[in-house]
Structure formats: C-alpha cells, structure tokens
Design a protein around this motif. Structure first.
Motif, short mmCIF file in Angstrom:
data_model
loop_
_atom_site.label_atom_id
_atom_site.label_comp_id
_atom_site.label_asym_id
_atom_site.label_seq_id
_atom_site.Cartn_x
_atom_site.Cartn_y
_atom_site.Cartn_z
N THR A 223 0.83 -1.20 0.00
CA THR A 223 0.00 0.00 0.00
C THR A 223 0.87 1.25 0.00
OG1 THR A 223 -0.09 -0.23 2.41
CG2 THR A 223 -2.01 -1.02 1.16
N SER A 225 1.45 5.53 1.11
CA SER A 225 1.42 6.26 2.38
C SER A 225 0.02 6.76 2.69
CB SER A 225 2.38 7.45 2.33
OG SER A 225 3.72 7.01 2.42
N ILE A 226 -0.27 6.84 3.97
CA ILE A 226 -1.55 7.34 4.44
C ILE A 226 -1.76 8.78 3.95
CG2 ILE A 226 -2.90 7.95 6.50
CD1 ILE A 226 -1.25 5.79 7.99
N ASP A 228 -5.16 10.06 4.58
CA ASP A 228 -6.29 10.48 5.42
C ASP A 228 -6.22 9.73 6.74
OD1 ASP A 228 -8.65 11.19 6.61
OD2 ASP A 228 -9.97 10.37 5.05
N TYR A 229 -5.73 10.42 7.78
CA TYR A 229 -5.55 9.77 9.07
C TYR A 229 -6.88 9.48 9.77
CZ TYR A 229 -0.50 10.30 8.92
OH TYR A 229 0.82 10.18 8.58
N ASN A 231 -9.22 7.92 8.23
CA ASN A 231 -9.67 6.69 7.59
C ASN A 231 -9.01 5.51 8.30
OD1 ASN A 231 -9.69 4.39 5.79
ND2 ASN A 231 -10.38 5.78 4.17
N ASP A 233 -9.10 2.30 7.80
CA ASP A 233 -8.47 1.31 6.93
C ASP A 233 -7.07 1.76 6.54
OD1 ASP A 233 -10.65 -0.39 7.02
OD2 ASP A 233 -11.57 0.43 5.20
N GLN A 234 -6.92 3.05 6.21
CA GLN A 234 -5.58 3.56 5.89
C GLN A 234 -4.68 3.52 7.12
OE1 GLN A 234 -5.26 7.23 3.72
NE2 GLN A 234 -7.08 6.83 2.47
N GLU A 235 -5.22 3.89 8.25
CA GLU A 235 -4.42 3.92 9.47
C GLU A 235 -3.86 2.54 9.79
OE1 GLU A 235 -4.95 6.15 13.72
OE2 GLU A 235 -6.56 4.78 13.14
N TRP A 238 -2.08 1.11 5.61
CA TRP A 238 -1.24 1.85 4.68
C TRP A 238 0.06 2.27 5.38
CZ3 TRP A 238 -3.99 5.44 0.64
CH2 TRP A 238 -4.98 4.71 -0.03
N TYR A 280 -1.63 2.16 14.81
CA TYR A 280 -1.59 1.67 13.44
C TYR A 280 -1.60 0.14 13.38
CZ TYR A 280 -0.42 6.53 12.80
OH TYR A 280 -0.46 7.90 12.83
#
Length: 876
Positions: A223, A225-226, A228-229, A231, A233-235, A238, A280
């Motif tokens: 993945t 880089s994040i 949207d912190y 989000n 799923d990203q946290e 990603w 994370y």
C-alpha cells in the motif's frame, strides 16, 4: 531560598519528620542485595518508578570506534545523521541518571536499522527503521554491551525498558502512483539505502512488491502512504510516512514479532516495552502479541513470566491530542488498554498523550485550569489503569517544553507530574534546560554547543532531584487518587486537588498565572483550625497554613506559585471574627456588559473585588459610613457565554472574604480590519522562493494567505487567517500542518522591538512588537520582548492564543485574551503583522536548490524566512 525553586529546607524538614506529620512510613526499604546474576530480576511495582527516556544516539558516546560505519551516515553536525551515542555511553552515566532520582531507563530501539534513506535524505539514528529486530545496531554496540547495561541497571535496583515497533520497518519501497489492482506497478525501490535495501531478517526479507514470491507471502501490506488519518483502513493498512507497513494480521508476521521481542527478554533481561505507533496496529494483534499462550510463539507477557517478570510493563504510543473538554481520542487510547466489549486486557498502559496536551495548554500556554480538571476526571473514568500510564512533558517527537514554555511553567509541570498517579517520564536533557528537541548531551554530538551536559549542580537537575525525593517519600502521590477541589473556568490561575490514599491525604495547589492570584474559600473537608504542613513550594513566601472557618482555605498565591500541604493532625482555635463582607447581587446571572455590584461590610473601611482570582486587576472599593458599598465590574476582557466567571470581595489585612459570586458574559466579536491578500504571492519578498518538492506541499500552497480578518470584543483580539488550503497530512494536534504563522502585535503606549527573531528580517516601518505569536501544527507559543534578538525568541509568556480551525473555509482562528491588553478599554491603535513559513523544531531551512523537505530559492542564513505576509494592520 529563591522564588520558583523548591524549598530545600522545607523539604528536608518535611521528609525527616514523618512521625510529626502523622505520615505513615515512606515505604522505601533498601533493595535486597542483587543476585549473583542480575540479568533477570522480578518486576517492580511500576507505580513506584520514575523513568528517564534516552535517545541513545544523542545521549553519551561510550565507544567512538562504532560511530562511523563508513556509509556516509555519521556527521554530528547534521541532525539527520548519527552523532555517536551508544549503549556503553548510557552505562557510563548511570550515576548521573540515578542521582536525578530515576529508577528506570527507557531507550530508543537498539535494533539493526537502515542507516541512511536517500529518498528522504534522513538517517535511522533514532532506531525506528528496523532491518532486523533481533540484532543490535552496529552504532549502538553489541548484544554483550546490552547485557552489561542490563546487569548494571539491575544491580542498582533499576530497570530497563526497550522501545519496540510492531507496525513497520524501514522505507524500502514506495509507490509513485498506486493501483490496488496491480501492486507491482509504479514501485520505486530504495536501492540507494544504506547499509542495504530491504530487511535481512526472515520472514521480513520478503519485502519487494515487484517479486511475485514476496507479494504472495503477504508479510507486508502493499500500500502507499496514508493520506487520510481519519480513515481507519488507511491507518491500519497503509504506510506511515513511506515506512513499509507490516501485515500484522498475518499469523507468520505476529509469530515472528513475538519471537523477535521475546529474544530481548530472554537474552538481555528487558523489564518492559514501549510499543511505538500502536494506533496503526489492530487491537486484536496487540492482545495476541502480549497475551498469547501459544507454546511455540508465546506472547511477551507470557515469555516475561517465564523469567520471573510477573509485572512486565508494556505501554503503547498513540498520538492523541484531545481538544479542551473533549475525550474522543482519549477513548481511543482506552481501547488499547482494555476491550470495551469483553473486558479483556490489552496493553497494561499507554503513554498519556491526552494529559500531555492539556498539561502544556494549562501550564505552558496559560489555558483555563478547568481544562486540566476535565482531563483528570476523564482520565480516571476512561482508563483501566491510570497508575500504569507513563506521563511526560515532552519527548523526541514533540517540541521541548522550554521551546515555548517558561522555566517557571516547566517547574510547575514537573511538580504536577510528580504528585499525580501515573509513571513520570523525564526526557533526557530536561534537567539541563534543553530547548533543542534531539540535541546531544555529549560535547561531540549534535548541537551540544561543544560541551558535555551532565552537570549534577544544574538548577533543574537539583530541582528534579528534590521532586523525585518528594514522590518517593510520600506514597500518597504514587498510589493515591486525585480529587480536583478548585479550577478556574475563565483563565489561568488556581488549580487545586487533593491526593488521597486510605487515611493519607495531601493538598496540591498551583497558581498557573504570571500574576498574583487569590485562592478563596477552598473547601478542604477538614475541621476548621486544622494545621497544614508545607511539604514543598515554588515560592519563597510559603509556609504552613491553617484551615479557616467552615473548613475553608484561602491563600494569596504569588505568580507561578505552587504549594504542597499535608494535614499535620493538629487543630487550633480560630480568633473571633471581627469583619464581614456581603454581596447583594445574586449568582448565576448572564450579563452583556459592565454591571453594578453592591453589598455591605463591617469591620473594614475598604477591600478589593477580585475577579477570576486575578489580584493584579483587582478593584479597590471604599465602604460608606453606613456600611454599604457599590462598584462597577468591567467585563471588557470577557466574551464566551460558556465560561463561568467568579468574583469575591477580600480584605487581606482583616483576612475576610465574601462568599463567591458566579456569573457569565455573552458578547459578540466585531470585524475591525479586513485584509484581502493576493493569491499566489507566497513566493517570498523578492518572488523567488519555492515550497519543498515533497508532494504533501505540491499545489496546496498552505502558506498563501488569502484573507486576514482582525476581530475584537472589548480587549479580546481574534484573528481569522484564511489560506489557500488547510491540510492535515501529518495528523497535527492543532488541526493544520505544512505552515507556521508568526504574528507580531504592537500595543499602543509600549516600547517594543523591530527585529523578527530567527527570520532574518525586521518589521515594516511604523511598527514594533510587544507580543510575538508562533503557532504551527504541533506548537503554540507566545513571547514578549525580554531577551529577544535576531537569534532568540524572547521570553515565553502566557496565556498563549487559543487555536481553532475551520477546514471547510481553510481558516485558522487565533484568539488572544484581554488580559494581555491590561490598561486598555478597547483595541484602538493595536497593530498586527502576519507572516507565514513552516516550522519543524525551528524554522524550516531555506536552501538555493530544490530539496524534498526544505524551502528553496534563497540563502537561509541571510534571506528573510517569510513566504507571505500582510501589511501592518492597524485597528481604528
């Protein structure tokens, strides 16, 4: 005995007189003799410990032979590179650390790291970019050095905490464009990294998304880089700032992580872990990592028990900065300590970031003390084990306290930390007055000034040593429960709480204001006439106290005073009451402007009306011959209807106070000056500056001012700063990033300065500054001109500006309280000048040629560090 220093005489008296004070034994017994092999020792009661946090590379150099590994990674003049600190260096300074009163050392990850990342032009001296979780980095020493340090600590009755990472490893690949349907495409491999491109430890050596066998192993999340912190799923899945994200849901990954970190418990005798970036990592993974009973890959708590460490401490790190009177992120912290649905334990503790943020707001930035009262109440309500939550004032990821807070504020913060439940953490260098975030303690290291900083006679070292003695001597501060007794809803001032542990009780009272403050009618719950023994103070005029009528305590507190009392078990008869002051106005009213206050008085010819505890602006009131009196209360510095104000009538000589009156003020802000700023002029004074090349700046133009509105209500000043785009790429605590606002305020009738500290510039003609605001995503500081120069900020003062952000309109709001404009009835003639740049432990560098993290197009040693600015804005 000096103001703002602990009274050594009083402390010695208190510490040597526990029987007289009615205190139980101090609970300190000599530690048992260390066993012949001190590699493994039983866990301590962590409530009784005080942690000293060391960034190993910047602390002490015990072996210069391991400094330079020949990869271009070593240069003590460069903050991005290694400086030379190591494990032997820490061991050589154990007398210094223990002499401060610390009982445990927490050190940054000692594991084998990526030494240099050419994609970001930064090095892994800090230890968080692992290539192998089971080897000591060559710069740090050897596993034998680490074992020797462990034995040396345990032999002293001290303990070892290792920083660890579960979430990520080094930056070995990144995406230029992300296609989830083909994660092998658009990949840049970090082939220039040193000493290698990619982890060397199995299974983490399956790291390359361009290779099918690596992709199919799913050791990493493939993945980007994040972005949207918010989000989740990203946290969780990603990359954090391009650092390769481990797939901790994969059983092979979590098994390898458990095995890796159990190694350090088994081979080095580590007593605790600090778990980096835990937000994370899924909470279920954290529980497995800690509590798993898998015989082949046991959780670390199980592994620790097998070595006799039944109370192994593990605490997580999660950046969580709640806004005043909010607890959303505190609840996230709590989630990592206990499962809210099943009640199962997860981490024993978490770093108390919410408390850190509020302590800074109240002690350093002069916020209303009710903010800290709220945080302490929520702390007790939300967290399963607040006594096991490490507390701190600063660390390696945030600005030093003294970079924006005063020495007096730091002393208050330290005293607070030593008198509430939790585990105090002292960041290396605090005891030497450091302002450089990651400066070196040793002469040859980064920004050391060419000298060692291990001075045991330094004022802050001696001060902290006395504070640690206070905490160790009185168990009530370590084991007790706090009850807030007094707060100020409107401003800095009184903050008082009681610590209770069974029959033991202590009172801790602060004046967080930079002016004298009145503590009035504090209900102690003790009989009137009860004696209070002074244990510690931050002001030279302090002494023992006596509880007044109705069990109430009233004290005149000098600026930045703090006092710690313990009941001494005695009572004395109070003298007869000879004076009385009454108020005829009812409490609870809301007013829109100045109002009349009236009442009666006997036994005094005059008195002061003290509003919100502030003695510096107290009104002198004369009593009429018939005993009546009246006066006008000014509310020009008050605006917010949500804030409850208070006032009391007081005569110091007669020691008489009225009851306390509560009221609220509801007033509106008015636009006073509006400046429409041109678009696209964020290019410096001569039009040749450029943003750093990293895409997080890109087309955002965070430093491009578009509109500045100066608002006022009475003497309260509010600035609305609209820019091209507000971003939160780096999850900033203040709600915006990639720009710093430096704002200069000229107060009529005062003599100021024209130099713009650290910006290579002077103010426009016709203005000098009396206050200077510097605010960015992670700091908020207010300075006056004392000590200010081209290279020095000036003296931190409080209260600092209140910060609000409206991302939808790309606007940052800063509100300066009316008390900064004392002597004025309105803001007529005040001048404001606004500039933009960025700040990261200092103003971001300006260099001639393009770089990823630096502004470019000029010479930062001489050219103005101003991206965009306003003209001088004068309030009519």
């Amino acid at each position: 005995m000096q103001a703002h220093s602990l009274s050594s005489k009083l402390l010695a008296l208190a510490f040597g007189a526990s029987a007289v004070l009615g205190c139980k034994s101090n609970g300190n017994t000599s530690p048992p003799p260390p066993p012949s092999d001190t590699l493994h020792v039983p866990s301590p009661d962590w409530r009784d410990q005080i942690i000293y946090f060391v960034m190993t590379d910047r602390f002490a150099n015990g072996d210069p032979g391991n400094d330079n590994q020949g990869a271009g990674e070593f240069d003590p003049a460069d903050g991005a590179k290694y400086s030379g600190g190591d494990l032997k260096g820490i061991e050589s300074k154990l007398d210094y650390i223990q002499g401060l009163g610390a009982t445990a050392i927490w050190l940054t990850p000692p594991v084998a790291n990526q030494w240099w990342d050419p994609l970001v032009n930064y090095g892994g001296y800090h230890g968080y970019w692992a290539l192998d979780f089971t080897r000591v980095d060559a710069h740090q020493g050897t596993v034998e050095d680490y074992q020797h340090l462990s034995r040396a600590l345990h032999g002293r009755g001290m303990y070892l905490i290792q920083d660890i990472v579960l979430n990520h490893m080094a930056n070995c690949f990144r995406y230029t464009r992300y296609d989830p349907a083909d994660v092998s495409a658009n990949v840049v491999l970090n082939t220039g990294a040193r000493p290698a491109c990619g982890p060397t430890q199995a299974p983490f050596n399956l790291w390359d998304p361009t290779r099918a066998e690596h992709r199919e192993s799913h050791i990493f999340h493939w993945t980007p880089s994040i972005v949207d912190y918010a989000n989740r799923d990203q946290e969780l899945g990603w990359q954090l700032s391009d650092l390769d994200d481990l797939n901790t849901e994969n059983p092979a990954v979590i098994a390898a992580l458990k095995d890796s970190y159990n190694y350090w418990i088994r081979e080095v005798g580590v007593d605790g872990f600090r778990v980096d970036t835990v937000f994370y990592v899924p909470p279920a993974t954290v529980r497995d990592f800690l509590h798993s009973t898998d015989p082949d890959h046991p959780g670390v708590l199980e592994a620790a028990r097998s070595k006799g460490k039944d109370g192994f401490l593990a605490f997580g790190e999660g950046f969580a900065f709640d806004k005043p009177f909010e607890d959303k992120l505190s609840r996230k912290v709590a989630l990592y300590m206990k499962d809210p649905d099943t009640g199962e334990d997860r981490l024993p503790g978490m770093l108390d970031f919410p408390l850190y943020g509020t302590v800074g707001d109240v002690f350093a930035r002069g916020g209303p003390t009710s903010q800290l009262a709220y945080r302490m109440e929520r702390r007790a309500a939300l967290f399963a084990r607040p006594h096991l939550m490490p507390m701190f004032l600063d660390n390696h990821d945030v600005d030093r306290f003294l970079s924006g807070g005063s020495r007096a504020a730091l002393q208050q913060g330290l005293l607070f930390m030593m008198t509430v439940p939790g585990i105090p953490v002292l960041y290396y260098g605090t005891e030497q007055g450091f302002t450089e975030q990651r400066g070196a303690m040793f002469a040859q290291g980064y920004r050391s000034g060419g000298k060692d900083h291990f001075d045991t006679e330094a004022p802050l070292y001696a001060f902290i040593r006395e504070l640690t003695t206070l905490r160790k001597t009185h168990p009530v501060f370590r084991h007790g429960t706090p009850t807030v007794l007094r707060q100020n809803d409107a401003r800095s001032g009184v903050f008082a709480y009681a610590m209770g542990d069974g029959a033991d009780m202590a009172f801790v009272i602060f004046n967080t204001s930079d002016e004298d403050t009145l503590l009035d009618n504090l209900q102690t719950g003790l009989p009137e006439g009860s004696g209070l023994k002074l244990l510690a103070s931050l002001d030279s005029g302090a002494g023992n106290a006596t509880v007044g009528r109705g069990g109430r305590l009233s004290l005149k507190l000098p600026a930045r005073a703090a006092r710690v009392f313990m009941p001494d078990g005695t009572t004395t008869a109070l003298p007869p009451e000879t004076a009385r002051i009454t108020l005829s106005t009812a409490s609870g009213d809301t007013v829109a402007g100045d109002f009349e206050l009236a009442g009666t008085a006997t036994g005094v010819s005059s008195f002061q009306v003290v509003v919100d505890g502030a003695l510096g602006t107290a009104q002198q009131v004369a009593v009429n011959p018939d005993g009546s009196w009246r006066t006008l209360i000014s509310v020009g510095s008050m605006v917010d209807p949500n804030i409850q104000h208070s006032l009391v009538a007081w005569n110091e000589e007669a020691r008489v106070l009225s009851d306390t009156l509560k009221f609220r003020v509801d007033r509106a802000f008015k636009d006073l000056v509006t400046h429409e700023d041109p678009s696209g002029d964020d290019v410096g004074p001569e039009g040749r500056y450029h943003y750093p090349t990293d895409t997080s700046w890109g087309d955002n133009h965070q430093g491009d001012l578009r509109r500045v509105v100066v608002q006022g209500s009475g003497t309260v000043l509010k600035l609305a700063l609209q820019t091209a785009h507000v971003t939160t790429v780096w999850n900033p605590q203040n709600g915006f990033d990639h720009v710093a606002f430096t704002i200069f305020v000229d107060v009529p009738g005062r003599t100021g300065l024209t130099v713009m500290p650290q910006q290579n510039a002077s103010l426009p003609a016709g203005m000098d500054w009396d206050y200077r605001i510097r605010v960015h995503g992670w700091s908020n500081a207010l300075f006056d001109t004392r000590g200010a120069s081209a290279t020095q900020d000036g003296t931190p003062v409080s209260p600092a500006a209140a910060v609000e952000v409206d991302a939808a309109s790309n606007t940052v709001f800063l509100t300066l309280p009316g008390q900064l404009f004392s002597g004025m009835t309105n803001l007529h003639g005040v001048k404001v000048y606004v500039t933009t740049w960025d700040y990261d432990g200092g103003y971001r560098p300006l260099v001639p040629s393009a770089e990823q993290w630096k502004f470019w197009g000029g010479d930062g040693t001489s050219d103005p560090l101003v991206l965009d600015d306003t003209p001088v804005l004068t309030i009519p």
